[in-house]
Design a protein around this motif. Structure first.
Motif, PDB file in Angstrom:
ATOM      1  N   ILE A  47     -11.107 -33.019 -82.861  1.00 35.66           N
ATOM      2  CA  ILE A  47     -11.879 -34.076 -82.205  1.00 35.66           C
ATOM      3  C   ILE A  47     -11.118 -34.576 -80.987  1.00 35.66           C
ATOM      4  N   VAL A  48     -11.804 -34.649 -79.854  1.00 33.71           N
ATOM      5  CA  VAL A  48     -11.256 -35.235 -78.631  1.00 33.71           C
ATOM      6  C   VAL A  48     -11.900 -36.597 -78.447  1.00 33.71           C
ATOM      7  N   ASP A  49     -11.073 -37.617 -78.252  1.00 34.41           N
ATOM      8  CA  ASP A  49     -11.590 -38.974 -78.101  1.00 34.41           C
ATOM      9  C   ASP A  49     -10.845 -39.675 -76.973  1.00 34.41           C
ATOM     10  N   ASP A  50     -11.603 -40.190 -76.001  1.00 37.84           N
ATOM     11  CA  ASP A  50     -11.026 -40.924 -74.873  1.00 37.84           C
ATOM     12  C   ASP A  50      -9.958 -40.111 -74.156  1.00 37.84           C
ATOM     13  N   GLY A  51     -10.256 -38.829 -73.971  1.00 36.71           N
ATOM     14  CA  GLY A  51      -9.368 -37.988 -73.178  1.00 36.71           C
ATOM     15  C   GLY A  51      -8.123 -37.507 -73.877  1.00 36.71           C
ATOM     16  N   ALA A  52      -8.080 -37.538 -75.200  1.00 34.43           N
ATOM     17  CA  ALA A  52      -6.910 -37.044 -75.929  1.00 34.43           C
ATOM     18  C   ALA A  52      -7.360 -36.392 -77.228  1.00 34.43           C
ATOM     19  N   VAL A  53      -6.560 -35.456 -77.711  1.00 29.38           N
ATOM     20  CA  VAL A  53      -6.845 -34.821 -78.994  1.00 29.38           C
ATOM     21  C   VAL A  53      -6.435 -35.798 -80.086  1.00 29.38           C
ATOM     22  N   ARG A  54      -7.417 -36.392 -80.750  1.00 32.53           N
ATOM     23  CA  ARG A  54      -7.144 -37.459 -81.706  1.00 32.53           C
ATOM     24  C   ARG A  54      -7.044 -36.986 -83.145  1.00 32.53           C
ATOM     25  N   SER A  55      -7.735 -35.896 -83.455  1.00 41.04           N
ATOM     26  CA  SER A  55      -7.764 -35.485 -84.849  1.00 41.04           C
ATOM     27  C   SER A  55      -8.006 -33.987 -84.953  1.00 41.04           C
ATOM     28  N   VAL A  56      -7.295 -33.364 -85.881  1.00 41.75           N
ATOM     29  CA  VAL A  56      -7.525 -31.957 -86.198  1.00 41.75           C
ATOM     30  C   VAL A  56      -7.540 -31.817 -87.716  1.00 41.75           C
ATOM     31  N   GLY A  57      -8.244 -30.814 -88.195  1.00 41.46           N
ATOM     32  CA  GLY A  57      -8.311 -30.613 -89.629  1.00 41.46           C
ATOM     33  C   GLY A  57      -8.714 -29.197 -89.966  1.00 41.46           C
ATOM     34  N   ALA A  58      -8.537 -28.822 -91.219  1.00 34.45           N
ATOM     35  CA  ALA A  58      -8.878 -27.478 -91.673  1.00 34.45           C
ATOM     36  C   ALA A  58      -9.136 -27.509 -93.166  1.00 34.45           C
ATOM     37  N   ARG A  59      -9.819 -26.484 -93.627  1.00 35.57           N
ATOM     38  CA  ARG A  59     -10.154 -26.377 -95.047  1.00 35.57           C
ATOM     39  C   ARG A  59     -10.294 -24.891 -95.376  1.00 35.57           C
ATOM     40  N   GLY A  60      -9.936 -24.516 -96.592  1.00 39.65           N
ATOM     41  CA  GLY A  60     -10.182 -23.153 -97.050  1.00 39.65           C
ATOM     42  C   GLY A  60      -9.108 -22.166 -96.646  1.00 39.65           C
ATOM     43  N   VAL A  61      -9.475 -20.876 -96.724  1.00 35.77           N
ATOM     44  CA  VAL A  61      -8.508 -19.790 -96.523  1.00 35.77           C
ATOM     45  C   VAL A  61      -8.926 -18.871 -95.389  1.00 35.77           C
ATOM     46  N   VAL A  62      -7.935 -18.145 -94.875  1.00 30.94           N
ATOM     47  CA  VAL A  62      -8.151 -17.207 -93.777  1.00 30.94           C
ATOM     48  C   VAL A  62      -9.010 -16.032 -94.213  1.00 30.94           C
ATOM     49  N   GLU A  63      -8.826 -15.595 -95.456  1.00 31.36           N
ATOM     50  CA  GLU A  63      -9.620 -14.484 -96.004  1.00 31.36           C
ATOM     51  C   GLU A  63      -9.916 -14.762 -97.469  1.00 31.36           C
ATOM     52  N   ALA A 253      -8.582 -24.210 -83.137  1.00 31.49           N
ATOM     53  CA  ALA A 253      -9.310 -25.463 -82.950  1.00 31.49           C
ATOM     54  C   ALA A 253      -8.485 -26.453 -82.130  1.00 31.49           C
ATOM     55  N   SER A 254      -7.198 -26.533 -82.411  1.00 33.25           N
ATOM     56  CA  SER A 254      -6.355 -27.467 -81.671  1.00 33.25           C
ATOM     57  C   SER A 254      -6.263 -27.088 -80.202  1.00 33.25           C
ATOM     58  N   ASP A 255      -6.184 -25.785 -79.913  1.00 36.00           N
ATOM     59  CA  ASP A 255      -6.135 -25.342 -78.516  1.00 36.00           C
ATOM     60  C   ASP A 255      -7.454 -25.609 -77.797  1.00 36.00           C
ATOM     61  N   LEU A 256      -8.566 -25.371 -78.481  1.00 38.01           N
ATOM     62  CA  LEU A 256      -9.866 -25.615 -77.851  1.00 38.01           C
ATOM     63  C   LEU A 256     -10.066 -27.096 -77.551  1.00 38.01           C
ATOM     64  N   ALA A 257      -9.502 -27.957 -78.384  1.00 36.16           N
ATOM     65  CA  ALA A 257      -9.581 -29.391 -78.104  1.00 36.16           C
ATOM     66  C   ALA A 257      -8.845 -29.714 -76.796  1.00 36.16           C
ATOM     67  N   ARG A 258      -7.705 -29.101 -76.562  1.00 30.34           N
ATOM     68  CA  ARG A 258      -6.985 -29.293 -75.298  1.00 30.34           C
ATOM     69  C   ARG A 258      -7.838 -28.810 -74.124  1.00 30.34           C
ATOM     70  N   TYR A 259      -8.526 -27.708 -74.341  1.00 31.45           N
ATOM     71  CA  TYR A 259      -9.394 -27.140 -73.302  1.00 31.45           C
ATOM     72  C   TYR A 259     -10.535 -28.094 -72.969  1.00 31.45           C
ATOM     73  N   LEU A 260     -11.199 -28.625 -73.993  1.00 34.06           N
ATOM     74  CA  LEU A 260     -12.288 -29.564 -73.750  1.00 34.06           C
ATOM     75  C   LEU A 260     -11.778 -30.806 -73.029  1.00 34.06           C
ATOM     76  N   ASN A 261     -10.612 -31.281 -73.423  1.00 33.93           N
ATOM     77  CA  ASN A 261     -10.042 -32.462 -72.787  1.00 33.93           C
ATOM     78  C   ASN A 261      -9.804 -32.225 -71.303  1.00 33.93           C
ATOM     79  N   LEU A 262      -9.295 -31.047 -70.967  1.00 31.26           N
ATOM     80  CA  LEU A 262      -9.034 -30.738 -69.554  1.00 31.26           C
ATOM     81  C   LEU A 262     -10.329 -30.713 -68.746  1.00 31.26           C
ATOM     82  N   LEU A 263     -11.397 -30.177 -69.336  1.00 32.72           N
ATOM     83  CA  LEU A 263     -12.667 -30.110 -68.613  1.00 32.72           C
ATOM     84  C   LEU A 263     -13.245 -31.494 -68.343  1.00 32.72           C
ATOM     85  N   MET A 264     -12.895 -32.472 -69.172  1.00 29.12           N
ATOM     86  CA  MET A 264     -13.483 -33.809 -69.032  1.00 29.12           C
ATOM     87  C   MET A 264     -12.544 -34.823 -68.382  1.00 29.12           C
TER      88      MET A 264
END
Length: 495
Positions: A47-63, A253-264
């Motif tokens: 989650i990106v909030d007010d121009g910063a990555v505020r929250s990340v999370g995950a659940r489950g397994v890779v395979e 997910a954490s990297d994509l949040a940085r990407y979204l933040n940069l675009l905004m």
């Protein structure tokens, strides 16, 4: 005296953090409610909030079947969200004056000189108004491997005529972004992967992201495709450089949040603030709801893109005016009416942004269709058994006595099922995939159970009708039906 400032600070902190804490709690509730029904083995979100990555999370397994947990840094192939990276790279080259949005592609790519698509412009590729169709963007041929895989793919694209005149209509097509990927190579003198990593991923700090290169990367989340009310891991885990510009960037997910933040962020950095705005604004003309690599919803102020590759589905959404956004990545593909991931992905995004999730509606019609497809081969097999057990009645239709149309009707009833099942096979294997913009081979990669059910239904239908005919015509020794005995003539009447 110290207690009052601490109390005020605590109250202010509570006011600031409570909306985000509430969003996080709501996201977790959505996951609790929807993850099991979706059948996905694992997911990650940010989650990106007010121009910063505020929250990340995950659940489950890779395979499925393993104990390797998904984390916010687990790389997923992000599918068509990759198109936004390609659009950003093109805009970087436009600002460097190496390209122009209104340039015809034949001015930069020699393979398009004299091609039916020679006059397509770079902007028309970016906003999907080039004339290439969805079906043309989902070819049945393999994407190919090797350093020149993308160039070979584009050479093949150049030999095809767009389905519509350029600029006339909007139609989403992967072909557009394959061509743009090769255009980046020609304009920059670098491979597509090298350019994206050097000019976008590294400057942003996307340390857990890379571009598909043809190799197998064990750290990636494994895709799981639907298989009759279950999900199975994909067998081919190699990445494809030929499809990288339209769907092959791999990111966490954490990297994509940085990407979204940069675009905004509204700043001039890897692209000017004006250039970023242009990416996220409707392109105009035939493209009223798509910008350059992003879908635009002016009504609610969102900019978004989804992604789908075999066994992985993704979604990224931004509200640029509020500088908020969210991304969710799941390693499970949707089935037909069963095990769909839309409610999970859209629910997480809606909870993260504090908006109402879109109504997905009832899925009973899709579920009924899928069950019907699965049941058809069984029904045809049962009908074949019935035909054998009632072979005498079928042969009687072939041997019906002429007169009053009985023989013609008998032959019609024998041959009509073959005509209808052949027509049904064409509809299932050719017409329906064409209408949905994906050949049956592509459907088999994304929804193998649906593809297998369609093929089985088509083949068993024709086999049943053919078997029925073989039974009717198979007994060469069958005695013909006796004719009605002739009436006695006057010469036969006793005198």
């Amino acid at each position: 005296m110290l207690m009052r400032p601490l109390l005020i600070a605590g109250l202010l902190l509570g006011v600031v953090t409570s909306p985000l804490a509430e969003a996080e709690a709501t996201v977790e509730r959505v996951i609790d409610q929807e993850m099991a029904a979706s059948g996905v083995p694992g997911l990650a979100y940010a989650i990106v909030d007010d121009g910063a990555v505020r929250s990340v999370g995950a659940r489950g397994v890779v395979e499925a079947g393993t104990e390797v947990a998904v984390t916010p840094d687990t790389p997923f192939v992000i599918g068509s969200i990759s198109k936004s990276f390609t659009a950003l790279a093109v805009m970087q080259l436009v600002e460097a004056e190496a390209l122009g949005l209104e340039d015809e592609i034949s001015a930069h790519l020699d393979v398009f000189e004299g091609s039916p698509a020679a006059t397509v412009t770079i902007r028309q590729l970016l906003d999907h108004t080039s004339g290439y169709s969805t079906l043309q963007g989902n070819p049945s041929r393999a994407p190919g491997v090797g350093a020149d895989a993308l160039a070979r793919r584009v050479q093949w694209d150049a030999d095809r005529s767009p389905a519509y005149p350029p600029g006339e209509r909007w139609e989403y097509s992967n072909t557009n972004y394959e061509i743009l990927g090769h255009l980046i190579e020609e304009a920059s003198g670098q491979s597509y992967g090298s350019y994206i990593e050097e000019h976008i991923l590294r400057p942003i700090g996307m340390e857990h992201s890379f571009v598909s290169d043809g190799a197998v990367h064990k750290e990636m989340a494994v895709g799981h495709t639907p298989w009759f009310w279950a999900k199975l891991p994909v067998r081919d885990r190699s990445t494809s450089p030929a499809t990288a510009p339209q769907g092959g960037i791999v990111a966490s997910a954490s990297d994509l949040a940085r990407y979204l933040n940069l675009l905004m962020n509204g700043e001039d950095d890897i692209l000017s603030a004006e250039g970023k705005t242009l990416l996220m604004r409707p392109s105009g003309g035939a493209s009223s709801f798509y910008g350059l690599g992003w879908f635009i919803d002016a009504a609610n102020g969102t900019v978004s893109h989804s992604g789908s590759t075999p066994g992985v589905e993704t979604l990224a959404t931004m509200v640029p005016a509020q500088r908020t956004g969210a991304v969710v990545l799941v390693n499970g593909g949707s089935g037909m009416g069963f095990g769909e991931t839309a409610r999970l992905r859209e629910g997480i995004i809606a909870a993260a942004l504090g908006v109402e999730p879109p109504g997905s509606g009832s899925r009973w019609s899709q579920q009924l269709l899928f069950v019907g497809l699965v049941a058809l081969p069984i029904a045809y097999a049962a009908s074949a058994i019935w035909a054998w057990r009632h072979r005498a009645a079928l042969r009687a239709k072939r041997q019906a006595a002429p007169g009053a149309g009985a023989r013609a009707f008998g032959l019609f009833s024998l041959w009509f099922p073959l005509a209808t099942t052949v027509a049904a096979a064409w509809v299932m294997l050719q017409l329906v995939p064409t209408l949905f913009g994906a050949p049956i081979s592509v459907l088999l990669r994304f929804q193998p159970d649906v593809g297998a059910a369609m093929i089985a239904a088509a083949v068993t239908g024709v086999l049943w009708a053919s078997f029925r005919l073989a039974v009717a015509y198979g007994d060469a020794r069958a005695a013909p039906v006796p004719h009605v005995r002739d009436r006695p003539t006057l010469s036969h009447v006793p005198g």
